[in-house]
Design a protein around this motif. Sequence first.
Motif, mmCIF file in Angstrom:
data_model
loop_
_atom_site.group_PDB
_atom_site.id
_atom_site.type_symbol
_atom_site.label_atom_id
_atom_site.label_comp_id
_atom_site.label_asym_id
_atom_site.label_seq_id
_atom_site.Cartn_x
_atom_site.Cartn_y
_atom_site.Cartn_z
ATOM 1 N N MET A 1 1.244 -1.328 -0.132
ATOM 2 C CA MET A 1 -0.034 0.242 -0.010
ATOM 3 C C MET A 1 0.647 1.302 -0.042
ATOM 4 O O MET A 1 0.298 2.066 -0.661
ATOM 5 C CB MET A 1 -0.877 -0.336 1.033
ATOM 6 N N GLN A 2 1.630 1.264 1.109
ATOM 7 C CA GLN A 2 2.882 2.305 0.874
ATOM 8 C C GLN A 2 3.472 2.111 -0.545
ATOM 9 O O GLN A 2 3.861 3.565 -1.000
ATOM 10 C CB GLN A 2 3.772 1.988 2.007
ATOM 11 N N VAL A 3 4.402 1.514 -1.121
ATOM 12 C CA VAL A 3 4.662 1.534 -2.667
ATOM 13 C C VAL A 3 3.848 1.997 -3.420
ATOM 14 O O VAL A 3 4.129 2.907 -4.520
ATOM 15 C CB VAL A 3 5.080 0.502 -2.902
ATOM 16 N N ALA A 4 2.292 1.516 -3.701
ATOM 17 C CA ALA A 4 1.442 2.090 -4.918
ATOM 18 C C ALA A 4 1.249 3.401 -4.445
ATOM 19 O O ALA A 4 1.086 4.461 -5.384
ATOM 20 C CB ALA A 4 0.127 1.224 -4.239
ATOM 21 N N SER A 5 0.925 3.943 -3.102
ATOM 22 C CA SER A 5 0.650 5.508 -2.625
ATOM 23 C C SER A 5 1.782 6.582 -3.286
ATOM 24 O O SER A 5 1.444 7.605 -4.060
ATOM 25 C CB SER A 5 0.508 5.347 -1.344
ATOM 26 N N TRP A 6 2.848 6.425 -2.505
ATOM 27 C CA TRP A 6 4.330 6.511 -3.164
ATOM 28 C C TRP A 6 4.440 6.801 -4.580
ATOM 29 O O TRP A 6 4.631 7.818 -6.079
ATOM 30 C CB TRP A 6 5.884 5.697 -3.076
ATOM 31 N N LEU A 7 4.464 5.546 -5.603
ATOM 32 C CA LEU A 7 4.035 6.044 -7.248
ATOM 33 C C LEU A 7 2.913 6.727 -7.422
ATOM 34 O O LEU A 7 3.398 7.071 -8.318
ATOM 35 C CB LEU A 7 3.760 4.603 -7.655
ATOM 36 N N LEU A 8 1.511 6.383 -6.877
ATOM 37 C CA LEU A 8 0.636 7.408 -7.677
ATOM 38 C C LEU A 8 0.495 8.147 -7.042
ATOM 39 O O LEU A 8 0.498 9.593 -7.848
ATOM 40 C CB LEU A 8 -1.127 6.918 -7.180
ATOM 41 N N VAL A 9 1.314 9.155 -5.606
ATOM 42 C CA VAL A 9 1.847 10.655 -5.780
ATOM 43 C C VAL A 9 3.034 10.818 -7.363
ATOM 44 O O VAL A 9 2.986 12.126 -7.360
ATOM 45 C CB VAL A 9 1.982 10.309 -4.488
ATOM 46 N N ARG A 10 3.671 10.123 -7.415
ATOM 47 C CA ARG A 10 4.952 10.759 -8.050
ATOM 48 C C ARG A 10 4.162 11.144 -9.774
ATOM 49 O O ARG A 10 4.681 11.816 -9.677
ATOM 50 C CB ARG A 10 6.280 9.522 -7.837
ATOM 51 N N LYS A 11 3.357 10.083 -9.559
ATOM 52 C CA LYS A 11 2.648 10.382 -11.035
ATOM 53 C C LYS A 11 2.288 11.515 -11.153
ATOM 54 O O LYS A 11 2.149 11.996 -11.935
ATOM 55 C CB LYS A 11 1.782 9.490 -11.790
ATOM 56 N N ALA A 12 1.054 11.522 -10.071
ATOM 57 C CA ALA A 12 0.964 12.902 -9.884
ATOM 58 C C ALA A 12 1.171 14.103 -10.590
ATOM 59 O O ALA A 12 1.823 15.568 -10.778
ATOM 60 C CB ALA A 12 -0.600 13.255 -8.552
ATOM 61 N N VAL A 13 2.667 14.341 -9.377
ATOM 62 C CA VAL A 13 3.646 15.233 -9.838
ATOM 63 C C VAL A 13 4.218 15.198 -11.472
ATOM 64 O O VAL A 13 4.220 16.517 -11.453
ATOM 65 C CB VAL A 13 4.526 15.172 -8.731
ATOM 66 N N HIS A 14 4.030 14.352 -12.206
ATOM 67 C CA HIS A 14 5.005 14.116 -12.733
ATOM 68 C C HIS A 14 3.766 14.716 -14.506
ATOM 69 O O HIS A 14 3.779 15.499 -15.031
ATOM 70 C CB HIS A 14 5.125 12.722 -13.684
ATOM 71 N N GLN A 15 2.483 15.091 -13.335
ATOM 72 C CA GLN A 15 1.431 15.162 -14.803
ATOM 73 C C GLN A 15 0.409 16.367 -14.547
ATOM 74 O O GLN A 15 0.050 17.220 -15.008
ATOM 75 C CB GLN A 15 0.296 13.808 -14.677
ATOM 76 N N GLY A 16 1.209 17.095 -13.587
ATOM 77 C CA GLY A 16 0.973 18.242 -13.091
ATOM 78 C C GLY A 16 -0.129 18.689 -11.795
ATOM 79 O O GLY A 16 -0.668 19.277 -11.986
ATOM 80 N N GLU A 17 -0.131 17.210 -11.283
ATOM 81 C CA GLU A 17 -1.718 16.988 -10.260
ATOM 82 C C GLU A 17 -0.596 17.506 -8.878
ATOM 83 O O GLU A 17 -2.534 18.129 -8.576
ATOM 84 C CB GLU A 17 -2.202 16.003 -10.671
ATOM 85 N N MET A 18 -0.312 17.965 -8.715
ATOM 86 C CA MET A 18 0.528 18.163 -7.469
ATOM 87 C C MET A 18 1.624 19.007 -7.341
ATOM 88 O O MET A 18 2.532 17.953 -8.535
ATOM 89 C CB MET A 18 0.064 17.258 -6.119
#
Length: 195
Positions: A79-96
């Motif tokens: 869960m921690q790994v998936a959350s980390w990956l999703l957050v980094r993806k959101a940064v790359h896509q300009g969502e955060m």
Amino acid sequence: MSVYDTKDDEIGFAGAECVTLSEFMASGLFQRTYGEGMRLVEETSAYLDGPGREAAKVLSRDASLAYAGESMRLTTRLMQVASWLLVRKAVHQGEMTAEEANSEKYALATKLIARQPRFEGVEALPVRLRELIERSERLYARVERLDTQLRVNGAAMPHGQPLAEQFARVEGFFREHLAMEFPRREFGRRKHRPE
């Protein structure tokens, strides 16, 4: 030379060289790590909800306790790994922003749980579960190292990154010259057409 090595369908961390989020994304490493992480989440979920549940019914008392503890740690790690990956993806896509992603809210909060020694009786667990545990530990360790590198480099980025400063100057130059050549139209105001 790449910061990372690929070995046996897993993404490996090769050294202590610096890496930024943009380098991480551009290298293709993110997509491979993301794919590996999400596949492992799916495999683990399918195992624990199916064959693992059946296998747990015939375990000894000690092995049952190890099964409960290790499967809880396994799902927490993933869960921690998936959350980390999703957050980094959101940064790359300009969502955060990177600052938001690096806040304590999105930190790998379960390091103590993830790194605990294995429970007694783990050797009696089904081979498939032990394999999932080992893969999750390796993936978590890589993500933890990446997280450390990205946080260090993210904090250092405003100072002493000459390439980033040059890109900012070039971007400013083009914005200025494009604005002079192609002035923006004012939105909301219609030009009167000649009658």
